[in-house]
Design an enzyme around this catalytic site. Structure first.
Site, mmCIF file in Angstrom:
data_model
loop_
_atom_site.group_PDB
_atom_site.id
_atom_site.type_symbol
_atom_site.label_atom_id
_atom_site.label_comp_id
_atom_site.label_asym_id
_atom_site.label_seq_id
_atom_site.Cartn_x
_atom_site.Cartn_y
_atom_site.Cartn_z
ATOM 1 N N HIS A 157 0.723 -1.273 0.091
ATOM 2 C CA HIS A 157 -0.034 -0.008 0.001
ATOM 3 C C HIS A 157 0.854 1.268 -0.051
ATOM 4 O O HIS A 157 2.093 1.253 0.282
ATOM 5 C CB HIS A 157 -0.896 -0.067 1.357
ATOM 6 C CG HIS A 157 -0.177 0.067 2.594
ATOM 7 N ND1 HIS A 157 0.418 1.256 3.044
ATOM 8 C CD2 HIS A 157 0.059 -1.004 3.429
ATOM 9 C CE1 HIS A 157 1.030 0.821 4.223
ATOM 10 N NE2 HIS A 157 0.827 -0.431 4.553
ATOM 11 N N GLU A 215 -2.360 -7.151 7.342
ATOM 12 C CA GLU A 215 -1.119 -6.857 8.084
ATOM 13 C C GLU A 215 -1.066 -7.810 9.522
ATOM 14 O O GLU A 215 -2.053 -7.997 9.932
ATOM 15 C CB GLU A 215 -0.690 -5.458 8.431
ATOM 16 C CG GLU A 215 0.800 -5.295 9.010
ATOM 17 C CD GLU A 215 2.075 -5.833 8.314
ATOM 18 O OE1 GLU A 215 2.155 -6.716 8.316
ATOM 19 O OE2 GLU A 215 2.465 -4.969 7.539
#
Length: 246
Positions: free
Chosen positions: A76, A147
């Protein structure tokens, strides 16, 4: 059972996860052979061979290696926590203005390809990156690409990050994180040819662990498309910016 050259042996039981607690290559081969035989004795169990000897440590750790098919990985764009050098983990934060620009900058190279499979983490920083880097793309949202949960360390200074192999207080163990990420990646590689995966730096560290036996190394850049081609040995792996691939 199938092989890929001398010393190559593996198994996957589609409906019965096998945990082979092996201590050596020879023991792994013997135990794996027994498990392949027992799986074949149960109707409805699919068995596939795809593990090489160098992955004995993965089997002992309870998770399988990556299927040897290429994919493209994008971390990202920048978030406020990245900018401020703070541990983000499972904390769901947006992109900064810089992070949005990074994602847009990935659009020209990603737009060159016809993607037959696109997957993204369920955290909004990854989803916004995909939205800007490949507008309108059909995709699947996969929570298992999120994550790592760093527990009580989240929102603490990055300097307080513990070794990856240690379980943070109230957080996710390295083994659990590796297992869910590996399973997610393999499920995509089974379904698609060269999928695009938009996720997180921790996911990239799991990929590094599969490639080189360690999660340590430089952090992958924000919104930089990476070509990943797994191999049976570290020398056979290819990891490079997609823009540099010939």
């Amino acid at each position: 059972m199938a092989g890929r050259g001398s010393g190559f042996l593996s198994l996957e039981c589609a409906s019965n996860s096998q945990n082979l607690n092996v201590v050596s290559v020879d023991a792994k081969v013997q135990q794996a052979g027994a498990d392949v035989y027992s799986c074949r004795g149960h109707p409805g169990l699919a068995v596939r061979a795809w593990m090489s000897h160098r992955y004995a440590e993965y089997v002992e750790g309870g998770f399988m290696p990556l299927i040897c098919k290429p994919f493209v990985f994008v971390r990202h764009g920048e978030t406020p926590l990245n900018r401020d050098k703070v541990i983000g983990g499972s904390t769901d934060v947006p992109l900064t203005d810089e992070g949005e620009q990074q994602a847009r900058s990935a659009a020209p190279i990603l737009g060159r390809y016809d993607w037959n499979g696109v997957a993204v983490s369920s955290l909004k920083r990854a989803q916004r990156t995909l939205e800007l880097a490949l507008p309108g793309a059909a995709h699947v949202v996969m929570p298992d690409l999120c994550e790592r949960d760093w527990g009580e360390l989240e929102n603490r200074p990055l300097a307080e990050l513990t070794p990856y192999e240690n379980t943070p207080p109230g957080g996710e163990s390295w083994e659990t994180f590796c297992t869910r990420v590996t399973d997610a990646l393999n499920s995509l590689l089974e379904q698609y040819d060269t999928p695009l995966i938009v996720a997180h730096s921790g996911v990239y560290r799991v990929i590094r662990y599969h490639a080189f036996g360690t999660p340590y190394g430089d952090r992958v850049g924000n919104a930089v498309p990476m070509w990943i081609s797994p191999g049976e040995t570290p020398q056979e792996w290819q990891i490079m910016p997609l823009a540099e691939r010939g």
